[in-house]
Design a protein around this motif. Structure first.
Motif, PDB file in Angstrom:
ATOM      1  N   THR A 226     -59.878  30.813 -58.042  1.00  0.00           N
ATOM      2  CA  THR A 226     -60.078  31.876 -57.139  1.00  0.00           C
ATOM      3  C   THR A 226     -58.951  31.752 -56.051  1.00  0.00           C
ATOM      4  OG1 THR A 226     -61.553  30.331 -55.902  1.00  0.00           O
ATOM      5  CG2 THR A 226     -62.424  31.847 -57.167  1.00  0.00           C
ATOM      6  N   GLY A 228     -57.035  34.021 -52.591  1.00  0.00           N
ATOM      7  CA  GLY A 228     -57.094  35.263 -51.553  1.00  0.00           C
ATOM      8  C   GLY A 228     -56.264  36.243 -52.159  1.00  0.00           C
ATOM      9  N   ALA A 231     -52.699  36.308 -51.005  1.00  0.00           N
ATOM     10  CA  ALA A 231     -52.287  35.194 -50.718  1.00  0.00           C
ATOM     11  C   ALA A 231     -50.944  34.729 -49.886  1.00  0.00           C
ATOM     12  CB  ALA A 231     -52.033  34.612 -52.405  1.00  0.00           C
ATOM     13  N   THR A 452     -64.788  29.207 -42.649  1.00  0.00           N
ATOM     14  CA  THR A 452     -65.214  28.922 -44.101  1.00  0.00           C
ATOM     15  C   THR A 452     -66.514  28.613 -44.173  1.00  0.00           C
ATOM     16  OG1 THR A 452     -64.235  26.726 -44.269  1.00  0.00           O
ATOM     17  CG2 THR A 452     -62.855  28.576 -45.089  1.00  0.00           C
ATOM     18  N   HIS A 458     -65.198  27.188 -51.024  1.00  0.00           N
ATOM     19  CA  HIS A 458     -63.913  28.122 -51.253  1.00  0.00           C
ATOM     20  C   HIS A 458     -62.824  28.007 -50.416  1.00  0.00           C
ATOM     21  CE1 HIS A 458     -66.794  31.035 -53.676  1.00  0.00           C
ATOM     22  NE2 HIS A 458     -66.213  30.075 -54.647  1.00  0.00           N
ATOM     23  N   TYR A 460     -60.012  29.317 -47.687  1.00  0.00           N
ATOM     24  CA  TYR A 460     -60.045  30.199 -46.757  1.00  0.00           C
ATOM     25  C   TYR A 460     -59.467  31.607 -47.218  1.00  0.00           C
ATOM     26  CZ  TYR A 460     -54.960  28.761 -46.088  1.00  0.00           C
ATOM     27  OH  TYR A 460     -53.917  28.363 -46.292  1.00  0.00           O
ATOM     28  N   THR A 461     -60.050  32.655 -46.457  1.00  0.00           N
ATOM     29  CA  THR A 461     -59.319  34.105 -46.904  1.00  0.00           C
ATOM     30  C   THR A 461     -58.834  34.840 -45.882  1.00  0.00           C
ATOM     31  OG1 THR A 461     -61.445  34.930 -46.669  1.00  0.00           O
ATOM     32  CG2 THR A 461     -61.151  34.328 -48.805  1.00  0.00           C
ATOM     33  N   LYS A 493     -56.503  39.384 -43.055  1.00  0.00           N
ATOM     34  CA  LYS A 493     -57.612  39.144 -43.931  1.00  0.00           C
ATOM     35  C   LYS A 493     -57.408  39.568 -45.529  1.00  0.00           C
ATOM     36  CE  LYS A 493     -60.017  41.706 -41.140  1.00  0.00           C
ATOM     37  NZ  LYS A 493     -61.179  42.301 -40.450  1.00  0.00           N
ATOM     38  N   SER A 494     -58.366  38.838 -46.096  1.00  0.00           N
ATOM     39  CA  SER A 494     -58.121  38.755 -47.609  1.00  0.00           C
ATOM     40  C   SER A 494     -59.628  38.867 -48.243  1.00  0.00           C
ATOM     41  CB  SER A 494     -57.174  38.004 -48.186  1.00  0.00           C
ATOM     42  OG  SER A 494     -56.964  38.174 -49.614  1.00  0.00           O
ATOM     43  N   VAL A 495     -59.679  38.807 -49.525  1.00  0.00           N
ATOM     44  CA  VAL A 495     -60.916  38.765 -50.211  1.00  0.00           C
ATOM     45  C   VAL A 495     -60.609  37.771 -51.200  1.00  0.00           C
ATOM     46  CG1 VAL A 495     -61.990  40.835 -49.401  1.00  0.00           C
ATOM     47  CG2 VAL A 495     -60.625  40.807 -51.782  1.00  0.00           C
ATOM     48  N   LEU A 496     -61.428  37.037 -51.858  1.00  0.00           N
ATOM     49  CA  LEU A 496     -61.233  36.177 -52.914  1.00  0.00           C
ATOM     50  C   LEU A 496     -61.463  36.861 -54.224  1.00  0.00           C
ATOM     51  CD1 LEU A 496     -63.501  33.043 -52.188  1.00  0.00           C
ATOM     52  CD2 LEU A 496     -60.936  33.052 -52.418  1.00  0.00           C
TER      53      LEU A 496
END
Length: 523
Positions: A226, A228, A231, A452, A458, A460-461, A493-496
């Motif tokens: 996984t 972000g 990234a 987190t 996981h 960080y995102t 911001k991001s998503v995994l």
């Protein structure tokens, strides 16, 4: 902006001041690496030797490399306070059946590579955790219990890492590992933690430790599959600069570095629906001294006529500097150069001869520049926590090493332990600590680091981004404070995503897939 020739600049920024060269920032590394800074004890430590126990007079972990740092109220005499929710004067501890816990003390262990192949890389982390617990002890302790932090050197050797970790558990009878960080090999502590079911709250730099079910990180932990989706700021930077081609460099000695680089590629291709061209891939070695050949090859593969180019790396700071110099010397000017925050160091500027001007560094922590650049009336909670860290560091380690990115996780890891332990009150046991960690919501050290959730294990995102401008680190700040709950500063911001799954399902988008498959589990 004047002085930025190689790489683009963001349109909405806030001015900053240069961190003095003598107030360096230790790199937070997402790969097994090291920058050459002053070792913590000038090589005098022996494997397994205690450095400085937190209980008792504060000691000096090494020679001072500069003055005290910080903004208003910072300095050796500044008050060191404790984050809320940790010290409860009404709580009266009793004796406990848990190893390392008495009615008056909590014994913890910290294993770090203080000498060995990466001297000085982790001194700031050790000093940050130690300073945190000194402040807690001076404020009354955790339910009245004073923390005793036993610090051990593993020389960056996996076998020594296991030996000293074993002794901490079986002979010193510690309650938990807190703040441990080591490279190139920290797998030993993972084996000991799993064998004895000892909590390990630290910064893992090997898959064995990152995937240990008893390990927790702040901010988060690396995982094999996984990453972000944005990234290393790539989603924001690629869109801002209309990037059409990317080149990526990694360290061939580190499987973590290699897989993180592959993860970057996969995330970027997923962002762009496969429209991005990966024009060059380059494994490099920590000891490589000449990057000219690498850059010449990259110039041949990445033609500016095919669109703007971004260069991303998962290398350590010294390698990033060598790459930047070689690109300058060969007249190769990518639109974006973005190493990981292993290069959030003054040496990335001072040792690069201007070649890193314009480079971007995404970061999962509030940067030090906030303390001097932002009026206190505009500080966020994370900035106040940064000030708390610097005040404690100056008070308890007045001759401290440069505070920096490893320091932020070191402070956060100590805070994560203390927050969970405080909730156990007088009934502190490992079972209670695990329960608190596994039921806790997002943790951010009061907004200082990216939030987190410990039980997720996981990475960080979210992050924020700084850029080198006119020989200074400048925070790029849209000022929308749109970050996640508990971390409003981290606007990127991001998503995994499961990057391996995407890469294996879209193999035609990636070069050298036959070699990549050897390390992938989903192809």
């Amino acid at each position: 902006m004047a002085g930025v020739e190689s790489w683009g600049e963001e349109s909405r920024v806030k001015p900053t001041v240069k961190i003095a060269a003598s107030v360096s920032v230790i790199a937070l590394v997402l790969v097994a690496c090291g920058s050459r800074v002053v070792p913590l004890s000038q090589g005098q430590l022996l494997p397994g030797q205690t450095v400085v126990p937190t209980v008792g007079p504060s000691g000096t972990l090494g020679p001072s490399t500069g003055p005290s740092v910080g903004g208003p109220a910072a300095g050796p005499s500044a008050a060191a306070t404790v984050p809320p929710g940790i010290v409860n004067a009404a709580c009266k501890a009793k004796s406990s059946p848990a190893p390392g816990v008495t009615a008056t003390t909590i014994k913890l262990g910290l294993v770090a590579a203080l000498t060995g192949p990466l001297p000085g890389q982790f001194d700031s982390a050790v000093e940050a955790s130690d300073s945190f617990f000194h402040a807690v002890n001076d404020a009354g302790g955790i339910c009245g219990r004073k923390v005793q932090l036993l610090i051990r050197d593993d020389n960056g050797n996996g076998q020594t890492d296991k030996e000293v970790a074993t002794k901490l558990v079986t002979e010193d009878h510690i309650f938990a590992f807190v703040g441990s960080v080591s490279a190139p090999d920290d797998s030993g502590i993972a084996q000991v933690s799993k064998q004895y079911k000892v909590p390990d709250i630290g910064f893992p730099l090997s898959w064995a430790r990152a995937e240990n079910p008893y390990a927790y990180g702040a901010p988060g932990q690396l995982q094999r599959k996984t990453i972000g989706l944005n990234a290393n700021g790539s989603g924001y930077l690629d869109k801002l600069h209309n990037i059409k081609q990317i080149a990526i460099f990694w360290l061939k000695e580190s499987e973590v570095s290699i897989l993180e680089a592959y993860g970057f590629e996969s995330a970027i291709e997923q962002q762009t629906n496969g429209a991005m061209k990966i024009c060059h891939e380059q494994p490099s070695g920590v000891l490589d001294s000449n990057y000219t050949n690498y850059v010449v090859a990259m110039k041949g593969d990445c033609d500016p006529r095919n669109g703007n180019i971004a260069v991303y790396t998962t290398m350590e700071n010294n390698s990033n500097i060598k790459l930047a110099k070689a690109m300058r010397d060969q007249g190769f000017q990518p639109t974006v150069f973005a190493p990981t925050f292993s290069s959030y160091l003054p040496s990335f500027i001072t040792d690069a001869g201007g070649s890193t001007e314009g480079a971007y560094i995404p970061m999962p922590q509030v940067p030090l520049e906030r303390l001097t650049d932002t009026p206190q009336s505009q500080w966020t909670p994370g900035t106040f926590e940064l000030q708390r860290y610097i005040n404690a560091l100056n008070r308890y380690h007045p001759n401290h090493h440069p505070p920096g990115s490893f320091g932020a996780p070191g402070w956060g890891e100590a805070g994560l332990f203390a927050t969970a332990a405080a909730k156990c009150g007088d009934a502190l046991t490992r079972a209670c600590l695990f329960n608190q960690l596994n039921t806790m919501g997002p943790y951010s050290a009061n907004g200082f680091i990216v939030p987190t959730t410990p039980s997720d294990h996981h990475i960080y995102t979210a992050d924020l981004i700084v850029q080198v401008r006119n020989g200074k680190f400048v925070e790029i700040q849209p000022n929308n404070r749109s970050g996640p709950p508990g971390g409003p500063d981290f606007w990127d911001k991001s998503v995994l995503v499961d990057w391996q799954k995407y890469m294996c399902a879209h193999q035609n988008q990636f070069p050298n897939m036959s070699a990549k498959k050897a390390l992938l589990t989903e192809c």
